[in-house]
Design an enzyme around this catalytic site. Structure first.
Site, PDB file in Angstrom:
ATOM      1  N   GLU A 328       0.844  -1.199   0.000  1.00 53.12           N
ATOM      2  CA  GLU A 328       0.000   0.000   0.000  1.00 53.12           C
ATOM      3  C   GLU A 328       0.875   1.243   0.000  1.00 53.12           C
ATOM      4  O   GLU A 328       1.749   1.378   0.853  1.00 53.12           O
ATOM      5  CB  GLU A 328      -0.898   0.042   1.239  1.00 53.12           C
ATOM      6  N   CYS A 329       0.636   2.143  -0.936  1.00 50.81           N
ATOM      7  CA  CYS A 329       1.320   3.434  -0.996  1.00 50.81           C
ATOM      8  C   CYS A 329       2.836   3.240  -0.921  1.00 50.81           C
ATOM      9  O   CYS A 329       3.450   2.785  -1.881  1.00 50.81           O
ATOM     10  CB  CYS A 329       0.783   4.364   0.085  1.00 50.81           C
TER      11      CYS A 329
END
Length: 440
Positions: A328-329
């Site tokens: 994520e990210c």
């Protein structure tokens, strides 16, 4: 508690001092033997770690845009056994999105109204006196149905300044719960995503103890406890989101730490095993894990060290040959081909995806995301609708892999950060909050 009685600390805008008030209040109450359940209104993944450090109890996000009634009920149930809930608002009290989401517009006011928690409004009175009451009164009257406890006057310059500001509040009929003198040492260190992480603070416990001492001297803690209210919980609260696998290798260090507490708690409550490892310490994920999960964080600050972590990279790539890996990210960036730091230096990442990102020319990405999956993401089948939040400053230079999802912002406008997948590896720029509830 059958009804999670509490208060919500908010403000007219960011930068008014509500975080230091929140941390001081949590520690002061905990020091008095009060069992405090902290919460954060909105999609913040940094503040909850500070809340935990302040009172010793895990903090959870309450998000009226992303979360449906069942998840909100399950998160409210985390207050069981607490004497009082203390929630911290995001931005200004009424700030939210333009379009109603799964439940609402995502403002702190919605959280207070939904939970029945009266608002304690922290008002920065620097540069004004009686006029501050007009601001506070406007916030009180903007939604007459909003439960309201009173105000804390912050950054008061002198006894005369306090007297004038109090006169205004008295005329407006607003209870003053505390008056905080101006002090220059009550600011927490920040960087581009807001506060530094709790684990990075040079002496967090001493800082919070100082906030608590300051709050105790200038705020009526008894009046705040007396103001706490709440709405009853359902007789049978729902459960938190289930785990995406049984054994989850979770990256946890200063580069990878942005995880929503309700997800980790839900995974553990359902019996999943969390196996932490540190890419910065060149640790490989547990070879027996069913899934490797790289959360967001600050990989751009540690890109050289991540690039040099050969044991970590070898173990990650070995796992990806047969089992799922998700990022994520910041974790997504670390799974890509390369990350270019703010100085223009290119650092090789894991190479499991073709993503190339750069911080040399910063581009601001912020907002809620609704994603409909084109391909599976660990724990979610193709076609699932997910809710999340994106916050970073990186620029995509290359993303050659297939799009993982159709992604839109809170108003339904398509965004180009679709995430991507290759083989067993998936990545998104949004931080997952939850899947949409069927009723929605």
């Amino acid at each position: 508690m059958t009804d999670p009685r509490g208060i919500l600390v908010s403000a007219p805008a960011s930068g008014t001092g509500k975080t230091t008030v929140m941390l001081g209040l949590l520690r002061a109450l905990a020091d008095d033997g009060v069992k405090v359940q902290p919460y954060k209104s909105g999609p913040d993944y940094i503040d909850p770690a500070f809340h935990l450090a302040a009172c010793g109890r895990a903090s959870f996000n309450i998000d009226s845009w992303a979360m449906g009634p069942e998840l909100l009920s399950a998160i409210a149930a985390q207050a069981t056994g607490a004497d009082i809930c203390v929630a911290e608002g995001s931005m200004g009290l009424y700030d939210g999105v333009a379009t109603r989401g799964q439940s609402g517009f995502g403002s702190s006011a919605e959280t207070a109204q939904r939970m029945g928690w009266p608002v304690v409004l922290v008002v920065d009175v620097s540069g004004q006196a009686q006029s501050a009451a007009a601001t506070a009164l406007g916030f009180r009257q903007y939604n007459p149905d909003l439960p309201f406890a009173g105000v804390i006057l912050n950054r008061v310059a002198s006894p005369r300044h306090e007297r004038l500001a109090r006169l205004g509040m008295d005329r407006a009929g607003l209870p003053v719960l505390g008056v905080l003198p101006r002090r220059g040492d009550l600011a927490l260190p920040e960087r581009h995503l807001g506060l530094i992480q709790a684990v990075e603070h040079p002496d967090l416990n001493a800082a919070i103890a100082g906030y608590a001492e300051f709050l105790r001297a200038h705020v009526d803690l008894g009046a705040i406890r007396e103001a706490a209210r709440g709405v009853p919980l359902p007789a049978t609260p729902a459960t938190l989101p289930p785990p995406p696998a049984q054994r989850i290798a979770l990256a946890r260090d200063a580069a990878f730490s942005f995880t929503y507490p309700h997800l980790i708690e839900g995974w553990r409550a359902a019996g999943a095993e969390i196996l932490p490892f540190s890419p910065l310490a060149d640790e490989a994920p547990d070879p027996s894990a069913d899934l490797v999960w790289l959360p967001g964080g600050y990989p751009e600050l540690h890109a050289g060290k991540i690039a040099a972590a050969e044991t970590y990279r070898a173990g990650l790539c070995k796992h990806a040959e047969t089992r799922p890996v998700h990022g994520e990210c910041g974790g997504y960036m670390a799974l890509g081909e390369a990350l270019i730091d703010k100085d223009g230096t290119r650092h090789a990442m894991a190479g499991l995806l073709g993503l190339v990102t750069s911080y040399e020319k910063r581009k601001f990405h912020l907002g809620y995301r609704r994603a409909v999956l084109r391909s599976a993401l660990p724990g979610h089948a193709p076609g699932a609708a997910l809710r999340g939040h994106e916050f970073h400053y990186s620029t995509i230079l290359d993303q050659p892999d297939a799009a993982l999802a159709d992604v839109a912002d809170a108003d339904g406008n398509a965004v180009t950060e679709t995430g991507s997948f290759r083989g067993h590896v998936t990545g998104t720029f949004f931080h997952l909050i939850t899947a949409e509830e069927p009723a929605a």
